[in-house]
Motif scaffolding. Structure first.
Motif, PDB file in Angstrom:
ATOM      1  N   GLY A  21      74.611  19.552  32.301  1.00 44.91           N
ATOM      2  CA  GLY A  21      73.667  18.635  32.936  1.00 44.91           C
ATOM      3  C   GLY A  21      74.371  17.511  33.680  1.00 44.91           C
ATOM      4  O   GLY A  21      73.825  16.948  34.623  1.00 44.91           O
ATOM      5  N   ASN A  22      75.588  17.184  33.269  1.00 47.22           N
ATOM      6  CA  ASN A  22      76.369  16.129  33.923  1.00 47.22           C
ATOM      7  C   ASN A  22      77.713  16.638  34.420  1.00 47.22           C
ATOM      8  O   ASN A  22      78.564  15.848  34.807  1.00 47.22           O
ATOM      9  N   GLY A  23      77.939  17.909  34.347  1.00 42.63           N
ATOM     10  CA  GLY A  23      79.238  18.495  34.700  1.00 42.63           C
ATOM     11  C   GLY A  23      79.502  19.673  33.800  1.00 42.63           C
ATOM     12  O   GLY A  23      78.595  20.440  33.483  1.00 42.63           O
TER      13      GLY A  23
END
Length: 113
Positions: A21-23
């Motif tokens: 979700g963030n990387g």
């Protein structure tokens, strides 16, 4: 002197193939560089994995985490032998080595001349 020096550096900073979700998350694997006159150069050890996920890739254990095809234990065992460690001591130094190679039977990566 040059025949007695080896530079051996590695990274276990692998990444997963899937997003969190963030990387991406930390994964297994990485790269290692081995340099010196005693090194059998020009080799790439291990296999570059297929980048497919799940059932498309036998090395994917889930969530995009791939199992490396060459263990750091194998690399460090070869280096240890070059330093003069006796083959009989490798199981003590690298207790997981036998999961990747039959060192007692003479199996080596062949990093050194």
């Amino acid at each position: 002197m040059a025949d007695r020096v080896v530079t051996f550096t590695g990274s276990d900073f692998g990444r997963t193939l899937t997003s969190n979700g963030n990387g991406t998350d930390h994964g297994w694997g990485g790269n290692t560089l081995v340099m010196g006159n005693a090194v059998k150069g020009g080799q790439i050890l291990g296999d570059y994995p297929e980048l497919g996920l799940a059932s498309d890739n036998a090395l994917d254990v889930g969530d995009g985490v791939l199992i490396p095809t060459t263990s750091t234990d194998q690399l460090y065992a070869d280096l240890s032998l070059w330093f003069g460690v006796q083959p009989s001591a490798l199981d003590t130094l690298f207790p997981n080595l036998n999961r990747f190679a039959d060192v007692a039977g003479g199996e080596r990566l062949g990093l050194f001349t």
